[in-house]
Enzyme design. Structure first.
Site, short mmCIF file in Angstrom:
data_model
loop_
_atom_site.label_atom_id
_atom_site.label_comp_id
_atom_site.label_asym_id
_atom_site.label_seq_id
_atom_site.Cartn_x
_atom_site.Cartn_y
_atom_site.Cartn_z
N GLY A 128 35.09 29.71 16.98
CA GLY A 128 36.02 30.81 17.27
C GLY A 128 36.94 30.45 18.43
N ALA A 129 37.34 29.16 18.47
CA ALA A 129 38.08 28.63 19.64
C ALA A 129 39.57 28.94 19.59
CB ALA A 129 37.86 27.12 19.74
N ARG B 49 41.40 31.65 19.78
CA ARG B 49 42.04 32.65 20.65
C ARG B 49 40.98 33.32 21.51
NH1 ARG B 49 43.07 37.57 16.23
NH2 ARG B 49 40.99 38.45 16.47
N VAL C 209 31.66 30.19 9.90
CA VAL C 209 30.34 29.98 10.50
C VAL C 209 29.21 30.65 9.71
CG1 VAL C 209 31.26 29.70 12.86
CG2 VAL C 209 30.50 31.97 12.09
N TYR D 279 26.90 45.66 15.01
CA TYR D 279 27.24 44.72 16.09
C TYR D 279 26.09 44.62 17.11
CZ TYR D 279 30.22 42.54 19.68
OH TYR D 279 30.76 41.70 20.62
N ALA E 139 22.93 45.24 16.65
CA ALA E 139 21.79 44.52 16.04
C ALA E 139 22.06 43.02 16.01
CB ALA E 139 21.54 45.06 14.63
N LYS F 148 23.94 41.24 18.02
CA LYS F 148 23.94 40.63 19.35
C LYS F 148 22.54 40.66 19.97
CE LYS F 148 28.30 39.40 19.50
NZ LYS F 148 28.70 37.98 19.54
P1 NAD Z 1 38.62 37.51 18.95
O1 NAD Z 1 38.60 38.37 17.75
O2 NAD Z 1 39.80 37.54 19.87
O3 NAD Z 1 38.34 35.98 18.57
C1 NAD Z 1 37.31 35.62 17.68
C2 NAD Z 1 37.62 34.28 17.06
O4 NAD Z 1 36.57 33.96 16.14
C3 NAD Z 1 38.94 34.28 16.27
O5 NAD Z 1 39.68 33.13 16.55
C4 NAD Z 1 38.46 34.30 14.82
O6 NAD Z 1 39.36 33.69 13.91
C5 NAD Z 1 37.15 33.54 14.91
N1 NAD Z 1 36.25 33.87 13.81
C6 NAD Z 1 35.99 35.10 13.29
N2 NAD Z 1 35.17 35.00 12.25
C7 NAD Z 1 34.90 33.69 12.08
C8 NAD Z 1 34.13 32.96 11.16
N3 NAD Z 1 33.47 33.56 10.16
N4 NAD Z 1 34.05 31.61 11.27
C9 NAD Z 1 34.75 30.98 12.26
N5 NAD Z 1 35.50 31.62 13.16
C10 NAD Z 1 35.58 32.96 13.08
O7 NAD Z 1 37.27 37.92 19.75
P2 NAD Z 1 36.86 37.72 21.29
O8 NAD Z 1 37.03 39.03 21.95
O9 NAD Z 1 37.46 36.51 21.86
O10 NAD Z 1 35.28 37.52 21.11
C11 NAD Z 1 34.64 36.26 21.12
C12 NAD Z 1 33.13 36.48 21.18
O11 NAD Z 1 32.80 37.26 22.33
C13 NAD Z 1 32.57 37.25 19.97
O12 NAD Z 1 31.30 36.72 19.63
C14 NAD Z 1 32.42 38.65 20.51
O13 NAD Z 1 31.45 39.39 19.81
C15 NAD Z 1 32.02 38.36 21.92
N6 NAD Z 1 32.24 39.47 22.84
C16 NAD Z 1 33.49 39.95 23.05
C17 NAD Z 1 33.68 41.00 23.93
C18 NAD Z 1 35.04 41.58 24.23
O14 NAD Z 1 35.10 42.60 24.91
N7 NAD Z 1 36.12 40.98 23.78
C19 NAD Z 1 32.57 41.57 24.57
C20 NAD Z 1 31.31 41.07 24.33
C21 NAD Z 1 31.16 40.01 23.46
#
Ligand code: NAD
Length: 247
Positions: free
Chosen positions: A13-14, A16, A64, A155, A157, A159
């Site tokens: 998920g690199a 963005r 993934v 979500y 569950a 995490k």
């Molecule tokens: P985002 O939606 O900005 O980025 C997620 C990235 O993962 C995207 O580039 C997307 O294309 C990629 N992705 C999605 N599904 C995929 C798949 N099946 N295979 C490969 N790549 C995939 O999200 P973010 O806010 O940067 O979140 C990143 C991580 O941090 C996630 O695991 C999220 O649950 C976790 N997180 C985020 C927050 C928040 O507040 N933003 C809080 C707690 C945890």
């Protein structure tokens, strides 16, 4: 600081958000980066930015949640990089809804990507970590996996599952000096949280002792620490990066 010189990190998920911040942070510390996202073009900006820091970067497309896709991509990654030292399982999604209205498809999609995806990517690199008797795995969980949230049963569950997975894998791999830790971010400013309404945001801020949302870099700093030699004696831990939400 070049504490990750000559190391290779895989970040899922690199493309963005938090994943891009992690890729840039690890590259800034000297690591070369295998960027994984759903489509090759999603990786383009991160690859360019990592290269701008003077490190090598490779784009890889994988879903993934699909074993065949993960296995094929892992082979390509190892062929390109010849070794992997750090794995960051960051790819994740939300599909929020109240429990009574949550569809089976929305449950499955979130569990498949957030939890099964973490399992599949960890499994596929475990052989090389075991062989080299070293490795740092960092899984991105969430504050919601610790304290729950109405409208996020799937979500939460997934995490909480990531946290249980992290601790079990940490116990299993510790004898080979492989560390497995999780980070539980709170609410971080990314595309994922841009969907939150202004009213909900107001309510949210009241639950955050430090009084503001976090930045992707706050999470990336914690990943760098857990992936660095400074954390060599830390495994099976969950580090909250949440402005004090879960304390
Ligand atoms: P985002 O939606 O900005 O980025 C997620 C990235 O993962 C995207 O580039 C997307 O294309 C990629 N992705 C999605 N599904 C995929 C798949 N099946 N295979 C490969 N790549 C995939 O999200 P973010 O806010 O940067 O979140 C990143 C991580 O941090 C996630 O695991 C999220 O649950 C976790 N997180 C985020 C927050 C928040 O507040 N933003 C809080 C707690 C945890």
């Amino acid at each position: 600081m070049n504490e990750l010189a000559n190391q290779v990190a895989v970040v899922t998920g690199a493309g963005r958000g938090i994943g891009q911040a992690i890729a840039l942070k690890l590259a800034g510390a000297g690591a070369d980066i295998a960027c994984v996202d759903l489509k090759l073009e999603f990786c383009a900006e991160t690859v360019q930015k990592v290269q701008g820091l003077g490190r090598k970067a490779w784009p890889f497309a994988a879903n993934v949640s699909e074993a065949a896709s993960v296995e094929a991509t892992a082979e390509q990654i190892l062929a390109a990089t010849s070794k992997v030292d750090i794995l960051v399982n960051n790819a994740g999604i939300t599909k929020d809804g109240l429990l009574m209205r949550m569809s089976e498809a929305d449950w499955d999609a979130v569990l498949d990507i957030n939890l099964k995806g973490t399992f599949l990517f960890t499994k596929v690199f475990t052989r090389s970590f075991l062989k080299q008797r070293s490795g740092h795995i960092v899984n991105i969980a969430s504050v919601i996996g610790l304290i729950g949230n109405a409208g996020q049963c799937n979500y939460g569950a997934s995490k909480a599952g990531v946290i249980g997975f992290t601790k079990s894998a940490a116990r299993e791999l510790a004898s080979r000096s492989i560390t497995v830790n999780a980070i539980a971010p709170g609410f971080i400013e990314t595309a994922m949280t841009a969907k939150i309404s202004p009213e909900a945001r107001e309510g949210l801020l009241k639950q955050i002792p430090l009084g503001n949302l976090g930045q992707p870099d706050d999470v990336a700093n914690a990943v760098l620490f857990l992936a660095s030699p400074a954390a060599r004696y830390i495994t099976g831990q969950v580090l909250s990066v949440d402005g004090g939400m879960a304390m």
